[in-house]
Write a protein that holds these residues in place. Structure first.
Motif, PDB file in Angstrom:
ATOM      1  N   TYR A  25      -6.606   4.209  -4.425  1.00  0.00           N
ATOM      2  CA  TYR A  25      -6.267   4.348  -5.844  1.00  0.00           C
ATOM      3  C   TYR A  25      -6.107   2.270  -5.870  1.00  0.00           C
ATOM      4  O   TYR A  25      -5.924   1.764  -4.673  1.00  0.00           O
ATOM      5  CB  TYR A  25      -5.850   4.914  -6.438  1.00  0.00           C
ATOM      6  CG  TYR A  25      -5.561   5.780  -6.991  1.00  0.00           C
ATOM      7  CD1 TYR A  25      -6.047   6.149  -7.424  1.00  0.00           C
ATOM      8  CD2 TYR A  25      -5.668   7.229  -5.543  1.00  0.00           C
ATOM      9  CE1 TYR A  25      -7.496   7.420  -7.783  1.00  0.00           C
ATOM     10  CE2 TYR A  25      -5.667   8.051  -5.968  1.00  0.00           C
ATOM     11  CZ  TYR A  25      -6.415   9.204  -6.768  1.00  0.00           C
ATOM     12  OH  TYR A  25      -6.290  10.473  -7.085  1.00  0.00           O
ATOM     13  N   GLY A  26      -6.639   1.723  -6.846  1.00  0.00           N
ATOM     14  CA  GLY A  26      -6.419   0.823  -7.248  1.00  0.00           C
ATOM     15  C   GLY A  26      -7.583  -1.018  -6.224  1.00  0.00           C
ATOM     16  O   GLY A  26      -8.887  -0.285  -6.370  1.00  0.00           O
TER      17      GLY A  26
ATOM     18  N   HIS B  10       0.841  -1.279  -0.403  1.00  0.00           N
ATOM     19  CA  HIS B  10       0.053   0.629  -0.595  1.00  0.00           C
ATOM     20  C   HIS B  10       1.047   1.209   0.222  1.00  0.00           C
ATOM     21  O   HIS B  10       1.594   1.564   0.576  1.00  0.00           O
ATOM     22  CB  HIS B  10      -0.533   0.373   1.070  1.00  0.00           C
ATOM     23  CG  HIS B  10      -1.765   1.251   1.126  1.00  0.00           C
ATOM     24  ND1 HIS B  10      -1.747   2.049   2.362  1.00  0.00           N
ATOM     25  CD2 HIS B  10      -2.832   1.267   1.003  1.00  0.00           C
ATOM     26  CE1 HIS B  10      -2.685   3.145   1.854  1.00  0.00           C
ATOM     27  NE2 HIS B  10      -3.631   2.379   1.102  1.00  0.00           N
ATOM     28  N   LYS B  11       0.375   2.262  -0.912  1.00  0.00           N
ATOM     29  CA  LYS B  11       1.685   3.923  -0.773  1.00  0.00           C
ATOM     30  C   LYS B  11       0.138   4.550  -0.628  1.00  0.00           C
ATOM     31  O   LYS B  11      -0.704   4.450  -1.076  1.00  0.00           O
ATOM     32  CB  LYS B  11       1.919   3.121  -2.436  1.00  0.00           C
ATOM     33  CG  LYS B  11       2.658   4.505  -2.281  1.00  0.00           C
ATOM     34  CD  LYS B  11       3.617   4.806  -3.814  1.00  0.00           C
ATOM     35  CE  LYS B  11       4.549   5.843  -3.874  1.00  0.00           C
ATOM     36  NZ  LYS B  11       5.351   5.993  -5.600  1.00  0.00           N
TER      37      LYS B  11
ATOM     38  N   SER C 212       1.563   8.931  -8.303  1.00  0.00           N
ATOM     39  CA  SER C 212       2.608   8.360  -7.532  1.00  0.00           C
ATOM     40  C   SER C 212       1.811   6.649  -6.832  1.00  0.00           C
ATOM     41  O   SER C 212       2.483   5.593  -7.055  1.00  0.00           O
ATOM     42  CB  SER C 212       3.482   9.200  -6.732  1.00  0.00           C
ATOM     43  OG  SER C 212       4.254   8.648  -6.067  1.00  0.00           O
ATOM     44  N   ALA C 213       0.414   7.640  -6.324  1.00  0.00           N
ATOM     45  CA  ALA C 213      -0.085   6.732  -5.789  1.00  0.00           C
ATOM     46  C   ALA C 213      -1.495   5.382  -7.128  1.00  0.00           C
ATOM     47  O   ALA C 213      -1.046   4.516  -6.400  1.00  0.00           O
ATOM     48  CB  ALA C 213      -1.270   7.357  -5.298  1.00  0.00           C
ATOM     49  N   LYS C 214      -1.331   5.385  -7.686  1.00  0.00           N
ATOM     50  CA  LYS C 214      -1.300   4.980  -9.307  1.00  0.00           C
ATOM     51  C   LYS C 214      -0.759   4.218  -9.442  1.00  0.00           C
ATOM     52  O   LYS C 214      -1.313   3.189  -9.889  1.00  0.00           O
ATOM     53  CB  LYS C 214      -2.211   5.690 -10.376  1.00  0.00           C
ATOM     54  CG  LYS C 214      -3.253   6.932 -10.094  1.00  0.00           C
ATOM     55  CD  LYS C 214      -4.431   7.392 -10.590  1.00  0.00           C
ATOM     56  CE  LYS C 214      -5.523   8.510 -10.133  1.00  0.00           C
ATOM     57  NZ  LYS C 214      -6.268   8.431 -12.337  1.00  0.00           N
TER      58      LYS C 214
ATOM     59  N   LEU D 148      -2.076  -0.920  -4.766  1.00  0.00           N
ATOM     60  CA  LEU D 148      -3.197   0.013  -4.234  1.00  0.00           C
ATOM     61  C   LEU D 148      -2.255   1.387  -3.655  1.00  0.00           C
ATOM     62  O   LEU D 148      -1.471   0.942  -3.049  1.00  0.00           O
ATOM     63  CB  LEU D 148      -3.156  -0.777  -2.481  1.00  0.00           C
ATOM     64  CG  LEU D 148      -3.821  -2.146  -2.601  1.00  0.00           C
ATOM     65  CD1 LEU D 148      -3.939  -2.441  -1.215  1.00  0.00           C
ATOM     66  CD2 LEU D 148      -5.771  -1.970  -3.135  1.00  0.00           C
ATOM     67  N   GLY D 149      -3.254   2.259  -3.869  1.00  0.00           N
ATOM     68  CA  GLY D 149      -2.440   3.502  -3.470  1.00  0.00           C
ATOM     69  C   GLY D 149      -3.459   4.366  -2.932  1.00  0.00           C
ATOM     70  O   GLY D 149      -4.868   3.901  -2.975  1.00  0.00           O
ATOM     71  N   GLU D 150      -3.300   5.317  -1.768  1.00  0.00           N
ATOM     72  CA  GLU D 150      -3.976   6.637  -1.877  1.00  0.00           C
ATOM     73  C   GLU D 150      -3.562   7.675  -1.174  1.00  0.00           C
ATOM     74  O   GLU D 150      -2.547   8.272  -1.079  1.00  0.00           O
ATOM     75  CB  GLU D 150      -4.377   6.072  -0.190  1.00  0.00           C
ATOM     76  CG  GLU D 150      -5.149   6.591   0.412  1.00  0.00           C
ATOM     77  CD  GLU D 150      -5.838   6.232   2.042  1.00  0.00           C
ATOM     78  OE1 GLU D 150      -7.408   6.665   2.324  1.00  0.00           O
ATOM     79  OE2 GLU D 150      -5.017   5.502   2.219  1.00  0.00           O
TER      80      GLU D 150
END
Length: 77
Positions: free
Chosen positions: A68-69, A4-5, A44-46, A50-52
């Motif tokens: 995202y994700g 997760h990012k 960057s998150a995409k 899993l990104g936020e």
């Protein structure tokens, strides 16, 4: 499980905006406008499964969050 990012967009004292990945020791990037910082954080998150992006107001409170994700633990209902 995918990593997760989470990217935080925060205000600088000089009026600019920073992007920092959660738990990172250094900034990801520094921008003159909030819109530029948000665009960079979203990019960057995409890149992760899993990104936020968590966008903060000038007073450091959370303004909004963008996940995202695919959520590995979706809510039922």
């Amino acid at each position: 499980m995918p990593r997760h990012k989470t990217c935080h967009v925060t205000h600088r004292t000089d009026g600019g905006w920073n992007v920092k990945v959660e738990n990172a020791s250094r900034l990801s990037s520094s921008h003159n406008s909030k819109a530029e910082a948000i665009a960079h954080a979203k990019e960057s998150a995409k890149k992760k499964a899993l990104g936020e992006v968590i966008i903060h107001k000038q007073d450091s409170t959370i303004q909004t969050e963008h996940p995202y994700g695919k959520d590995p633990y979706p809510l039922e209902g």
